[in-house]
Design a protein around this motif. Structure first.
Motif, PDB file in Angstrom:
ATOM      1  N   LEU A  62       0.837  -1.244   0.166  1.00 14.85           N
ATOM      2  CA  LEU A  62      -0.059  -0.090  -0.004  1.00 14.85           C
ATOM      3  C   LEU A  62       0.844   1.174  -0.010  1.00 14.85           C
ATOM      4  O   LEU A  62       1.823   1.180   0.759  1.00 14.85           O
ATOM      5  N   GLY A  63       0.235   2.370  -0.791  1.00 13.27           N
ATOM      6  CA  GLY A  63       1.101   3.623  -0.677  1.00 13.27           C
ATOM      7  C   GLY A  63       0.954   4.188   0.764  1.00 13.27           C
ATOM      8  O   GLY A  63       0.333   3.895   1.798  1.00 13.27           O
ATOM      9  N   ALA A  64       1.887   5.376   0.862  1.00 17.06           N
ATOM     10  CA  ALA A  64       1.857   5.955   2.340  1.00 17.06           C
ATOM     11  C   ALA A  64       0.382   6.630   2.811  1.00 17.06           C
ATOM     12  O   ALA A  64       0.073   6.227   3.678  1.00 17.06           O
ATOM     13  N   GLN A  65      -0.122   7.216   1.889  1.00 15.08           N
ATOM     14  CA  GLN A  65      -1.527   7.665   2.016  1.00 15.08           C
ATOM     15  C   GLN A  65      -2.531   6.657   2.459  1.00 15.08           C
ATOM     16  O   GLN A  65      -3.270   6.610   3.080  1.00 15.08           O
ATOM     17  N   ALA A  66      -2.802   5.459   1.594  1.00 15.43           N
ATOM     18  CA  ALA A  66      -3.600   4.480   1.646  1.00 15.43           C
ATOM     19  C   ALA A  66      -3.268   3.788   2.991  1.00 15.43           C
ATOM     20  O   ALA A  66      -4.249   3.451   3.605  1.00 15.43           O
ATOM     21  N   ALA A  67      -1.930   3.410   3.379  1.00 14.82           N
ATOM     22  CA  ALA A  67      -1.784   2.997   4.830  1.00 14.82           C
ATOM     23  C   ALA A  67      -2.434   3.770   5.961  1.00 14.82           C
ATOM     24  O   ALA A  67      -2.942   3.340   6.988  1.00 14.82           O
ATOM     25  N   GLN A  68      -2.330   5.254   5.790  1.00 12.29           N
ATOM     26  CA  GLN A  68      -2.824   5.928   6.877  1.00 12.29           C
ATOM     27  C   GLN A  68      -4.244   5.940   6.838  1.00 12.29           C
ATOM     28  O   GLN A  68      -4.795   6.068   7.802  1.00 12.29           O
ATOM     29  N   GLN A  69      -5.047   5.753   5.683  1.00  7.91           N
ATOM     30  CA  GLN A  69      -6.359   5.638   5.697  1.00  7.91           C
ATOM     31  C   GLN A  69      -7.058   4.244   6.278  1.00  7.91           C
ATOM     32  O   GLN A  69      -8.063   4.410   6.929  1.00  7.91           O
ATOM     33  N   VAL A  70      -6.152   3.282   5.953  1.00 16.42           N
ATOM     34  CA  VAL A  70      -6.413   2.139   6.676  1.00 16.42           C
ATOM     35  C   VAL A  70      -6.406   2.097   8.060  1.00 16.42           C
ATOM     36  O   VAL A  70      -7.147   1.512   8.825  1.00 16.42           O
ATOM     37  N   ILE A  71      -5.189   2.782   8.660  1.00 16.87           N
ATOM     38  CA  ILE A  71      -5.001   3.061  10.203  1.00 16.87           C
ATOM     39  C   ILE A  71      -6.319   3.642  10.760  1.00 16.87           C
ATOM     40  O   ILE A  71      -6.790   3.372  11.750  1.00 16.87           O
ATOM     41  N   LYS A  72      -6.508   4.919   9.965  1.00 16.32           N
ATOM     42  CA  LYS A  72      -7.595   5.770  10.567  1.00 16.32           C
ATOM     43  C   LYS A  72      -9.056   5.145  10.526  1.00 16.32           C
ATOM     44  O   LYS A  72      -9.824   5.105  11.363  1.00 16.32           O
ATOM     45  N   LYS A  73      -9.220   4.293   9.464  1.00 15.90           N
ATOM     46  CA  LYS A  73     -10.326   3.463   9.596  1.00 15.90           C
ATOM     47  C   LYS A  73     -10.752   2.536  10.507  1.00 15.90           C
ATOM     48  O   LYS A  73     -11.505   2.138  11.077  1.00 15.90           O
ATOM     49  N   THR A  74      -9.426   2.037  10.945  1.00 19.69           N
ATOM     50  CA  THR A  74      -9.548   1.007  12.069  1.00 19.69           C
ATOM     51  C   THR A  74      -9.775   1.635  13.372  1.00 19.69           C
ATOM     52  O   THR A  74     -10.726   1.170  13.955  1.00 19.69           O
ATOM     53  N   CYS A  75      -9.099   2.761  13.426  1.00 23.70           N
ATOM     54  CA  CYS A  75      -9.642   3.653  14.759  1.00 23.70           C
ATOM     55  C   CYS A  75     -10.967   4.140  14.934  1.00 23.70           C
ATOM     56  O   CYS A  75     -11.504   4.012  15.906  1.00 23.70           O
ATOM     57  N   ASP A  76     -11.478   4.409  13.542  1.00 22.42           N
ATOM     58  CA  ASP A  76     -12.894   4.963  13.427  1.00 22.42           C
ATOM     59  C   ASP A  76     -13.706   3.699  14.123  1.00 22.42           C
ATOM     60  O   ASP A  76     -14.932   3.815  14.702  1.00 22.42           O
ATOM     61  N   ALA A  77     -13.481   2.721  13.528  1.00 19.71           N
ATOM     62  CA  ALA A  77     -14.365   1.568  13.927  1.00 19.71           C
ATOM     63  C   ALA A  77     -14.060   1.101  15.321  1.00 19.71           C
ATOM     64  O   ALA A  77     -15.331   0.794  15.960  1.00 19.71           O
ATOM     65  N   TYR A  78     -13.079   1.341  15.999  1.00 23.90           N
ATOM     66  CA  TYR A  78     -12.999   1.012  17.265  1.00 23.90           C
ATOM     67  C   TYR A  78     -13.953   2.457  18.240  1.00 23.90           C
ATOM     68  O   TYR A  78     -14.498   1.913  19.305  1.00 23.90           O
ATOM     69  N   ALA A  79     -13.860   3.414  17.642  1.00 19.31           N
ATOM     70  CA  ALA A  79     -14.481   4.468  18.259  1.00 19.31           C
ATOM     71  C   ALA A  79     -16.068   4.322  18.005  1.00 19.31           C
ATOM     72  O   ALA A  79     -16.833   4.594  19.070  1.00 19.31           O
ATOM     73  N   ALA A  80     -16.435   3.669  17.006  1.00 13.52           N
ATOM     74  CA  ALA A  80     -18.069   3.540  16.858  1.00 13.52           C
ATOM     75  C   ALA A  80     -18.243   2.248  17.677  1.00 13.52           C
ATOM     76  O   ALA A  80     -19.513   2.284  18.447  1.00 13.52           O
ATOM     77  N   LEU A  81     -17.562   1.433  17.953  1.00 16.64           N
ATOM     78  CA  LEU A  81     -17.879   0.264  18.788  1.00 16.64           C
ATOM     79  C   LEU A  81     -17.923   0.563  20.274  1.00 16.64           C
ATOM     80  O   LEU A  81     -18.991   0.402  20.917  1.00 16.64           O
ATOM     81  N   LYS A  82     -16.888   1.586  20.554  1.00 12.95           N
ATOM     82  CA  LYS A  82     -17.116   2.108  22.081  1.00 12.95           C
ATOM     83  C   LYS A  82     -18.375   2.923  22.105  1.00 12.95           C
ATOM     84  O   LYS A  82     -19.135   2.636  23.292  1.00 12.95           O
ATOM     85  N   ALA A  83     -18.735   3.754  21.234  1.00 14.97           N
ATOM     86  CA  ALA A  83     -19.968   4.555  21.276  1.00 14.97           C
ATOM     87  C   ALA A  83     -21.210   3.585  21.304  1.00 14.97           C
ATOM     88  O   ALA A  83     -22.262   3.992  22.184  1.00 14.97           O
ATOM     89  N   ASN A  84     -21.116   2.485  20.587  1.00 12.95           N
ATOM     90  CA  ASN A  84     -22.372   1.524  20.658  1.00 12.95           C
ATOM     91  C   ASN A  84     -22.469   0.821  22.010  1.00 12.95           C
ATOM     92  O   ASN A  84     -23.684   0.727  22.499  1.00 12.95           O
ATOM     93  N   LEU A  85     -21.381   0.629  22.665  1.00  8.07           N
ATOM     94  CA  LEU A  85     -21.268  -0.200  23.714  1.00  8.07           C
ATOM     95  C   LEU A  85     -21.967   0.949  25.054  1.00  8.07           C
ATOM     96  O   LEU A  85     -22.698   0.343  25.940  1.00  8.07           O
ATOM     97  N   LYS A  86     -21.487   2.023  24.840  1.00 15.83           N
ATOM     98  CA  LYS A  86     -21.859   2.994  25.870  1.00 15.83           C
ATOM     99  C   LYS A  86     -23.185   3.220  25.891  1.00 15.83           C
ATOM    100  O   LYS A  86     -23.797   3.323  26.767  1.00 15.83           O
ATOM    101  N   ALA A  87     -23.896   3.419  24.510  1.00 17.33           N
ATOM    102  CA  ALA A  87     -25.306   3.525  24.220  1.00 17.33           C
ATOM    103  C   ALA A  87     -26.080   2.373  24.592  1.00 17.33           C
ATOM    104  O   ALA A  87     -27.345   2.514  24.459  1.00 17.33           O
ATOM    105  N   GLY A  88     -25.537   1.185  24.932  1.00 20.97           N
ATOM    106  CA  GLY A  88     -26.437   0.215  25.067  1.00 20.97           C
ATOM    107  C   GLY A  88     -26.971  -0.571  23.766  1.00 20.97           C
ATOM    108  O   GLY A  88     -27.797  -1.344  23.863  1.00 20.97           O
ATOM    109  N   ASN A  89     -26.403   0.042  22.641  1.00 21.89           N
ATOM    110  CA  ASN A  89     -26.823  -0.839  21.411  1.00 21.89           C
ATOM    111  C   ASN A  89     -26.331  -2.255  21.250  1.00 21.89           C
ATOM    112  O   ASN A  89     -27.020  -2.761  20.266  1.00 21.89           O
ATOM    113  N   LEU A  90     -25.415  -2.550  21.885  1.00 21.32           N
ATOM    114  CA  LEU A  90     -24.978  -4.047  21.818  1.00 21.32           C
ATOM    115  C   LEU A  90     -25.279  -4.855  23.242  1.00 21.32           C
ATOM    116  O   LEU A  90     -24.442  -5.646  23.420  1.00 21.32           O
ATOM    117  N   GLY A  91     -26.298  -4.402  23.666  1.00 21.62           N
ATOM    118  CA  GLY A  91     -26.769  -5.042  25.012  1.00 21.62           C
ATOM    119  C   GLY A  91     -26.380  -4.430  26.327  1.00 21.62           C
ATOM    120  O   GLY A  91     -25.394  -3.558  26.170  1.00 21.62           O
TER     121      GLY A  91
END
Length: 414
Positions: A62-91
């Motif tokens: 992957l290129g430099a910019q693509a690698a950074q976008q991949v890492i950012k996407k991963t962090c965004d996924a964890y942020a969304a998971l944390k928000a859903n857990l806090k809101a009770g959307n996952l039990g």
């Protein structure tokens, strides 16, 4: 305000193969980065970059910019998971579903969307072409198609990232646009009450009823066909299921867009605001017989409300959410509350003053009246007062408590 414009790409077979390989490589890299973030408990962008950036570039080409976008996407996924857990959307905390979601790293499907910024994707809107980075190099002159309105929006307001998406063998780009919104109407002449329902999708306080018979017939037909194909279970049945899986959702989305556009245009033309019910949590509050559950679960009231809210925000039309408690039992003329007022699904007849009206139209008038009162108080009041003690109650005769939610000025983000 932010809007997303979807355009369809028309790649050649060679270009499509390059795009497919790119999505697969980016999502494999993101899944690996998700495991690293989970094991090391490092879920912030710059911190995770130290552990994964070089490896992602070397292993997946992957290129430099693509690698950074991949890492950012991963962090965004964890942020969304944390928000859903806090809101009770996952039990609830401690439940099996909650533990399962929190106890494993995030993973990405091979065809999950991949974000692109302007260094990886360039648009030639007049020529309807894009130039896009892939693992095979820069792919130029990828054709796309869009309506004239979408092209105008892209040309004037495109700003930010675009997501590459593969859906049912078709390729799309979801472009973020910063669209200016009209100045908000801070002094509406009145409110247009909207009663949302299953039989009638939306009924206005002006008496206009947007029936849902066609939509409900479509859903019933699709549900019956899915059941039949699932029971059959042959390869051809599975192929047909896969082909039809989004057809119903597209139809419903189209109908909801048309209703929302009509409602907002009417409110804007007459200088009024829009009053909606706050139906948050209604699926958990009601009990239904088994034959009714599928119909109720497929009721897309949240989508319609969201469409109305963002279109109203774009047009500068104020939206107020009111508590829906007893709107279907309250007489819009005299205010008498009685379960027996609701004679049938479609008919309302007040036991106190004899007022007769369509039940959904009567409910929309009550919603309008509550919005007027809330706006007069600065939209800071909560639920209406509970019904008087003499009101008849169903079931065992025990009193029902009202779960009130604050009415609020609607200015939703997209």
């Amino acid at each position: 305000m932010k809007l997303v414009v979807q355009v369809r790409l028309l790649p050649t077979p060679v270009q499509a193969a390059a795009l497919e390989a790119t999505l697969r490589a980016c999502n494999e890299a993101a899944t690996w980065a998700g495991r690293v973030a989970f094991e090391k408990d490092v879920k912030r962008n710059f911190a995770l970059r130290e552990h994964t950036y070089s490896e992602i570039k070397a292993r997946w080409n992957l290129g430099a910019q693509a690698a950074q976008q991949v890492i950012k996407k991963t962090c965004d996924a964890y942020a969304a998971l944390k928000a859903n857990l806090k809101a009770g959307n996952l039990g609830r905390p401690g439940s099996q579903r909650h533990r399962k979601a929190a106890g494993k790293p995030v993973a990405f499907r091979p065809d999950s969307a991949q974000p692109y910024d302007d260094r990886m994707l360039s648009w030639q809107i007049p020529e309807r072409r894009v130039s896009i980075w892939t693992v095979s190099g820069r792919v130029k002159d990828v054709a796309f198609t869009a309506s004239p309105e979408q092209l105008a929006t892209l040309a004037l307001h495109r700003k930010g990232e675009s997501d590459l998406v593969c859906r049912d063998g078709m390729w799309f780009l979801l472009a973020t646009c910063e669209v200016p919104q009209a100045p908000p109407n801070t002094d509406p002449a009145d409110f247009l009450g909207i009663d949302l329902g299953i039989v009638n999708i939306a009924t206005t306080s002006d008496g206009e009823i947007m029936a849902g018979r066609k939509m409900n017939r479509i859903r019933a037909r699709e549900r019956a066909l899915r059941t039949k194909l699932q029971k059959k279970g042959t390869p051809s049945a599975r192929r047909r299921l896969k082909k039809r899986r989004r057809k119903e959702a597209r139809r419903v989305r189209d109908i909801n867009h048309k209703i929302a556009k009509h409602v907002v245009a009417e409110a804007e033309r007459t200088g009024r605001g829009i009053a909606l019910e706050d139906l948050t949590g209604i699926r958990e509050r009601v009990r239904l017989r088994k034959p009714q559950r599928a119909t109720h679960s497929s009721w897309s009231f949240a989508q319609l409300g969201h469409f109305i809210a963002y279109k109203a925000r774009k047009a500068g039309v104020p939206v107020v959410y009111v508590d829906p408690a007893y709107t279907s039992r309250t007489c819009a003329e005299c205010g008498h509350i009685d379960k027996a007022n609701r004679v049938s699904q479609a008919r309302f007849a007040c036991r106190n003053c004899g007022f007769v009206d369509h039940a959904d139209r009567n409910g929309s008038r009550n919603i309008r009246a509550r919005a007027r009162e809330l706006w007069r108080r600065g939209a800071s009041s909560t639920a209406p007062a509970p019904p008087p003690e003499h009101v008849r109650r169903g079931g065992t005769g025990r009193k029902r408590s009202i779960t009130a939610s604050d009415a609020r000025w609607a200015s939703p983000s997209l």
